[in-house]
Design a protein around this motif. Structure first.
Motif, PDB file in Angstrom:
ATOM      1  N   ARG A 387       0.841  -1.212   0.000  1.00  0.00           N
ATOM      2  CA  ARG A 387       0.000   0.000   0.000  1.00  0.00           C
ATOM      3  C   ARG A 387       0.871   1.254   0.000  1.00  0.00           C
ATOM      4  NH1 ARG A 387      -1.943   0.389   5.680  1.00  0.00           N
ATOM      5  NH2 ARG A 387       0.219   1.147   5.850  1.00  0.00           N
ATOM      6  N   ASP A 388       1.917   1.265   0.852  1.00  0.00           N
ATOM      7  CA  ASP A 388       2.766   2.449   0.962  1.00  0.00           C
ATOM      8  C   ASP A 388       3.673   2.621  -0.252  1.00  0.00           C
ATOM      9  OD1 ASP A 388       1.537   2.843   3.363  1.00  0.00           O
ATOM     10  OD2 ASP A 388       3.222   2.152   4.591  1.00  0.00           O
ATOM     11  N   VAL A 389       4.098   1.513  -0.853  1.00  0.00           N
ATOM     12  CA  VAL A 389       4.873   1.607  -2.089  1.00  0.00           C
ATOM     13  C   VAL A 389       4.021   2.236  -3.185  1.00  0.00           C
ATOM     14  CG1 VAL A 389       6.021   0.289  -3.915  1.00  0.00           C
ATOM     15  CG2 VAL A 389       6.430  -0.296  -1.517  1.00  0.00           C
ATOM     16  N   ALA A 390       2.754   1.856  -3.267  1.00  0.00           N
ATOM     17  CA  ALA A 390       1.854   2.444  -4.263  1.00  0.00           C
ATOM     18  C   ALA A 390       1.699   3.949  -4.039  1.00  0.00           C
ATOM     19  CB  ALA A 390       0.492   1.753  -4.213  1.00  0.00           C
ATOM     20  N   ALA A 391       1.592   4.357  -2.764  1.00  0.00           N
ATOM     21  CA  ALA A 391       1.488   5.786  -2.460  1.00  0.00           C
ATOM     22  C   ALA A 391       2.763   6.522  -2.848  1.00  0.00           C
ATOM     23  CB  ALA A 391       1.202   5.975  -0.969  1.00  0.00           C
ATOM     24  N   ALA A 392       3.918   5.870  -2.655  1.00  0.00           N
ATOM     25  CA  ALA A 392       5.195   6.499  -3.004  1.00  0.00           C
ATOM     26  C   ALA A 392       5.356   6.625  -4.513  1.00  0.00           C
ATOM     27  CB  ALA A 392       6.350   5.692  -2.409  1.00  0.00           C
ATOM     28  N   VAL A 393       4.936   5.599  -5.271  1.00  0.00           N
ATOM     29  CA  VAL A 393       4.991   5.691  -6.732  1.00  0.00           C
ATOM     30  C   VAL A 393       4.132   6.848  -7.210  1.00  0.00           C
ATOM     31  CG1 VAL A 393       4.414   4.539  -8.894  1.00  0.00           C
ATOM     32  CG2 VAL A 393       5.524   3.246  -7.065  1.00  0.00           C
ATOM     33  N   ALA A 394       2.926   6.969  -6.656  1.00  0.00           N
ATOM     34  CA  ALA A 394       2.022   8.055  -7.051  1.00  0.00           C
ATOM     35  C   ALA A 394       2.644   9.415  -6.755  1.00  0.00           C
ATOM     36  CB  ALA A 394       0.683   7.903  -6.332  1.00  0.00           C
ATOM     37  N   GLY A 413      13.344  -5.452  -2.231  1.00  0.00           N
ATOM     38  CA  GLY A 413      13.326  -6.014  -3.578  1.00  0.00           C
ATOM     39  C   GLY A 413      12.045  -6.776  -3.852  1.00  0.00           C
ATOM     40  N   TYR A 414      11.549  -7.488  -2.839  1.00  0.00           N
ATOM     41  CA  TYR A 414      10.279  -8.205  -2.986  1.00  0.00           C
ATOM     42  C   TYR A 414       9.144  -7.229  -3.270  1.00  0.00           C
ATOM     43  CZ  TYR A 414       5.924 -10.340  -1.328  1.00  0.00           C
ATOM     44  OH  TYR A 414       4.618 -10.759  -1.215  1.00  0.00           O
ATOM     45  N   HIS A 415       9.030  -6.179  -2.456  1.00  0.00           N
ATOM     46  CA  HIS A 415       7.920  -5.232  -2.641  1.00  0.00           C
ATOM     47  C   HIS A 415       8.072  -4.428  -3.929  1.00  0.00           C
ATOM     48  CE1 HIS A 415       5.908  -6.070   1.131  1.00  0.00           C
ATOM     49  NE2 HIS A 415       7.068  -5.986   1.769  1.00  0.00           N
ATOM     50  N   ALA A 416       9.325  -4.138  -4.323  1.00  0.00           N
ATOM     51  CA  ALA A 416       9.539  -3.466  -5.611  1.00  0.00           C
ATOM     52  C   ALA A 416       9.064  -4.355  -6.756  1.00  0.00           C
ATOM     53  CB  ALA A 416      11.017  -3.117  -5.768  1.00  0.00           C
ATOM     54  N   PHE A 417       9.366  -5.652  -6.679  1.00  0.00           N
ATOM     55  CA  PHE A 417       8.942  -6.586  -7.724  1.00  0.00           C
ATOM     56  C   PHE A 417       7.426  -6.672  -7.782  1.00  0.00           C
ATOM     57  CE2 PHE A 417       7.743 -10.858  -9.144  1.00  0.00           C
ATOM     58  CZ  PHE A 417       8.381 -10.907 -10.380  1.00  0.00           C
ATOM     59  N   ARG A 418       6.759  -6.783  -6.616  1.00  0.00           N
ATOM     60  CA  ARG A 418       5.302  -6.871  -6.612  1.00  0.00           C
ATOM     61  C   ARG A 418       4.683  -5.602  -7.201  1.00  0.00           C
ATOM     62  NH1 ARG A 418       4.682 -11.546  -7.172  1.00  0.00           N
ATOM     63  NH2 ARG A 418       2.457 -11.024  -7.136  1.00  0.00           N
ATOM     64  N   LEU A 421       4.598  -5.199 -11.047  1.00  0.00           N
ATOM     65  CA  LEU A 421       3.556  -5.931 -11.764  1.00  0.00           C
ATOM     66  C   LEU A 421       2.262  -5.129 -11.900  1.00  0.00           C
ATOM     67  CD1 LEU A 421       4.095  -9.372 -10.020  1.00  0.00           C
ATOM     68  CD2 LEU A 421       4.531  -8.889 -12.440  1.00  0.00           C
ATOM     69  N   ARG A 422       2.071  -4.128 -11.044  1.00  0.00           N
ATOM     70  CA  ARG A 422       0.773  -3.442 -11.024  1.00  0.00           C
ATOM     71  C   ARG A 422       0.843  -1.940 -11.317  1.00  0.00           C
ATOM     72  NH1 ARG A 422       2.009  -4.413  -5.540  1.00  0.00           N
ATOM     73  NH2 ARG A 422       2.359  -2.441  -4.411  1.00  0.00           N
ATOM     74  N   GLU A 423       2.027  -1.327 -11.234  1.00  0.00           N
ATOM     75  CA  GLU A 423       2.105   0.125 -11.409  1.00  0.00           C
ATOM     76  C   GLU A 423       2.267   0.472 -12.894  1.00  0.00           C
ATOM     77  OE1 GLU A 423       1.533   2.393  -9.290  1.00  0.00           O
ATOM     78  OE2 GLU A 423       1.441   1.119  -7.506  1.00  0.00           O
ATOM     79  N   ALA A 513       5.271 -22.091 -10.444  1.00  0.00           N
ATOM     80  CA  ALA A 513       4.351 -21.688 -11.511  1.00  0.00           C
ATOM     81  C   ALA A 513       3.865 -20.258 -11.301  1.00  0.00           C
ATOM     82  CB  ALA A 513       3.173 -22.657 -11.581  1.00  0.00           C
ATOM     83  N   ASP A 514       3.574 -19.906 -10.039  1.00  0.00           N
ATOM     84  CA  ASP A 514       3.136 -18.536  -9.746  1.00  0.00           C
ATOM     85  C   ASP A 514       4.223 -17.526 -10.088  1.00  0.00           C
ATOM     86  OD1 ASP A 514       0.715 -19.493  -8.829  1.00  0.00           O
ATOM     87  OD2 ASP A 514       1.285 -19.432  -6.700  1.00  0.00           O
ATOM     88  N   ILE A 515       5.464 -17.850  -9.723  1.00  0.00           N
ATOM     89  CA  ILE A 515       6.566 -16.928 -10.007  1.00  0.00           C
ATOM     90  C   ILE A 515       6.780 -16.805 -11.517  1.00  0.00           C
ATOM     91  CG2 ILE A 515       9.023 -16.494  -9.668  1.00  0.00           C
ATOM     92  CD1 ILE A 515       8.786 -18.126  -7.049  1.00  0.00           C
ATOM     93  N   GLU A 516       6.741 -17.935 -12.220  1.00  0.00           N
ATOM     94  CA  GLU A 516       6.910 -17.898 -13.678  1.00  0.00           C
ATOM     95  C   GLU A 516       5.830 -17.048 -14.337  1.00  0.00           C
ATOM     96  OE1 GLU A 516       6.886 -22.068 -14.526  1.00  0.00           O
ATOM     97  OE2 GLU A 516       9.085 -22.190 -14.637  1.00  0.00           O
ATOM     98  N   ASN A 517       4.598 -17.181 -13.863  1.00  0.00           N
ATOM     99  CA  ASN A 517       3.507 -16.364 -14.431  1.00  0.00           C
ATOM    100  C   ASN A 517       3.774 -14.878 -14.227  1.00  0.00           C
ATOM    101  OD1 ASN A 517       2.020 -18.541 -15.358  1.00  0.00           O
ATOM    102  ND2 ASN A 517       0.811 -18.728 -13.475  1.00  0.00           N
ATOM    103  N   ASP A 518       4.312 -14.521 -13.071  1.00  0.00           N
ATOM    104  CA  ASP A 518       4.600 -13.109 -12.824  1.00  0.00           C
ATOM    105  C   ASP A 518       5.708 -12.606 -13.751  1.00  0.00           C
ATOM    106  OD1 ASP A 518       2.688 -12.837 -10.879  1.00  0.00           O
ATOM    107  OD2 ASP A 518       4.055 -13.185  -9.196  1.00  0.00           O
TER     108      ASP A 518
END
Length: 593
Positions: A387-394, A413-418, A421-423, A513-518
């Motif tokens: 949530r806070d990473v999204a606010a920082a990107v905005a 690095g984990y939160h940057a990767f997640r 995928l959405r920003e 499989a989940d990681i590959e899809n991402d």
């Protein structure tokens, strides 16, 4: 530039607490908590003087909570980074204790200007307490001194800090010798040689005051130097209040595990309220612009953003023309945004030298950003960080329109990767020593945190070390956990080399499989990824699960590259490894921008 009104409460709403107001003065970066309007206003304000090094990193959240507690009692508070530390600028010449003392004097003047208070109470921790005591005679209208675990012997401080770091480094699975640059060097932070030399001559007998002042001494139970200093100050006519520093050792050992001692916070705030007179009606406080600081090739602005200004951050921009995509630097664990070994600061200012803007920030409950109601006590890898990473990107896109690159180390690095995928603005991600790309729901976070496996090479080196043998015979080595970790490492190596046939037998196949899809999503969206690892980093498990032990399956992902940091430790402490990371981030920002 927007204006910030410092006369209001500025620290609380019905739901969220605002971050402290960022200020800059004389090349120093600080944070100001205005007195809350609901409490009787004090005519004294508190200046918090920070300790040095890893101790300061561990105490960052503690100092944030002290500032909030003082504000709630009607007492304004300013805390700041000494020159060459944290978010402050590096001094133009050689750093010295005299220069640090001068910054304390400048901070006191700034605090009086911001708060409208007639007097200041100097409070410090560790080396910061000694600086506060040393600077007090040169500051007008000092109302009192709060000394928390003060340094009373320079030689003892240097020796004990070096020994303490060896223990902390072992707890964090680091090699303390890697920091040895010929002086006192801890967690990638080097105490300047001039200050080290001056500290060797520091003795308790030299810590005097020219005039008696009220003193609160928060002392360690077994510290003879604290007793000697208290006796010395009392003999000089100072009324000395005593408070036992419960939880001191645990507080300064690891930012991830430290817990702020509530009794010390309340005791300090109560004492300050007791000695501080109420303010006469009609006194005014300052209104200031967003705080700026300029240096070689960069200009920085301290900002608050998010709902009610709840998040604290620093926007770093190039002094000249801007180039490439802007970069969001996502913090690691409970480290403040300036980073382990000031890596966040070095990254931001290094990028600015190449024309690249960046934002570094503290997520809620970390460093200088207060927690959000409803967030878990343990925020690592939690959705609230996303949530806070999204606010920082905005906020970054609002201030620097255009594409972005997201970067972070370990949990960052984990939160940057997640977020990548959405920003929509994100065109690339640099993930450094990330433990995960997808959090495995079958992994208990606390167990993973307590028993992160060391690399096999590290176990073999330690097994041949005579000191390890002595610890083993003394029962100080957790043989069961070490054995399980070695077994896991061997199992991971086999799974990485012999692939899907073994992985399909366990739930790892689903996770893979989940990681590959991402990663396919990143590829389909045309987003680049640089996966940066030390050669023996424990975070390589998911990398090897997807890309093979040697990265042979990377050929199926042309948008993804592996960058090696050689034998770097997990925290990227060495200058060589740090430079490689900064260059990788900069190259990507210029490529996608």
């Amino acid at each position: 530039m927007g204006y910030i009104d410092l006369s209001g409460p500025g620290t609380a709403t019905s739901r969220l607490r605002s971050a402290a107001v960022p200020v800059r003065f004389g090349g120093c970066a600080g944070l100001f908590n205005a007195a809350e309007a609901t409490a009787p206003a004090s005519d004294s304000a508190v200046l918090l003087v920070s300790p040095w090094g890893f101790e300061e990193m561990c105490l960052r959240k503690f100092h944030c909570e002290i500032g909030e507690a003082l504000a709630a009692k009607g007492i304004a508070c300013l805390r700041f980074d000494l020159p060459g530390t944290g978010d402050s600028a590096d001094p133009a010449g050689d750093a010295s204790l005299a220069g640090w003392r001068a910054s304390v004097t400048a901070a006191a003047a700034e605090l009086k200007r911001l708060s409208g208070a007639r007097s200041v109470i100097l409070a410090g921790h560790g080396l910061g307490a000694t600086l506060a005591l040393d600077a007090a005679d040169g500051i007008d209208d000092v109302a009192g001194l709060a000394l928390l675990a003060p340094v009373t012997s320079g030689r003892s401080y240097l020796r004990e800090t070096a020994l303490w770091w060896k223990m902390v480094a072992a707890d964090l699975y680091l090699d303390p010798a890697a920091d040895d640059g010929g002086g006192l060097s801890i967690a990638g932070l080097v105490l300047p040689a001039g200050i080290t030399a001056e500290l060797r001559n520091l003795k308790a007998a030299e810590l005097r005051l020219a005039r008696p002042l009220p003193v609160l001494l928060v002392g360690r139970s077994a510290a003879a130097g604290d007793e000697e200093l208290a006796t010395q100050l009392q003999a000089a006519g100072c009324p000395v209040e005593r408070l036992v520093y419960e939880g001191y050792e645990a507080l300064k050992t690891n930012p991830m595990r430290s817990r702020s001692p509530a009794a010390v916070i309340e005791g300090l705030a109560g004492w300050a309220r007791m000695i501080a007179p109420n303010r006469a009606p009609g006194r005014t406080v300052a209104t200031c612009r967003e705080a700026g600081l300029a240096g070689d090739g960069f200009r920085e602005t301290g900002i608050r953003f998010g709902d009610h200004g709840r998040l604290s951050g620093t926007l770093c921009e190039p002094a000249g023309p801007r180039r490439g995509a802007s970069v969001l630097i996502v913090g690691t664990g409970y480290d403040r945004a300036s980073g382990w070994g000031r890596m966040g600061v070095k990254t931001a200012r290094g990028l600015a030298g190449r024309g690249i803007a960046s934002l570094r920030f503290d997520a809620a409950g970390v460093g200088d950003s207060p927690p959000c109601p409803g967030d878990p006590d343990q925020v690592l890898y939690a959705p609230c960080i996303d949530r806070d990473v999204a606010a920082a990107v905005a906020e970054l896109v609002r201030r620097v329109p255009g594409p972005t690159v997201l970067s972070g180390r370990c949990s960052g690095g984990y939160h940057a990767f997640r977020a990548a995928l959405r920003e929509p603005s994100c065109r690339g991600v640099v993930s450094v020593n990330s433990y995960a790309y997808v959090w495995d729901p079958d992994v208990d976070f606390n167990e993973a945190l307590a028993g992160v496996a060391r690399p096999l090479r590290d176990y073999s080196q330690r097994a041949l070390n005579p000191k390890t043998f002595k610890r083993l015979m003394a029962g100080e080595v957790d043989v069961r956990r070490a054995g399980l970790n070695i077994a896991r490492q061997i199992g991971r190596g086999i799974a990485g080399r012999f692939g899907p046939r073994i992985a399909a037998l366990v739930h790892r196949n689903r996770l893979r499989a989940d990681i590959e899809n991402d990663f396919r999503r990143l590829q389909a969206d045309g987003r680049l990824a640089a996966l940066v690892y030390g050669d023996d980093d424990p975070g390589l498990e998911q990398f090897r699960m997807v890309f093979g032990h040697g990265g042979e399956r990377l050929k199926h992902y042309p948008n993804v590259v592996r960058v090696s940091l050689g034998d770097s430790d997990h925290n990227v402490t060495s200058a060589e490894a740090q430079d490689r990371v900064i260059a990788t981030i900069g190259d990507m920002a210029l490529r996608v921008g």
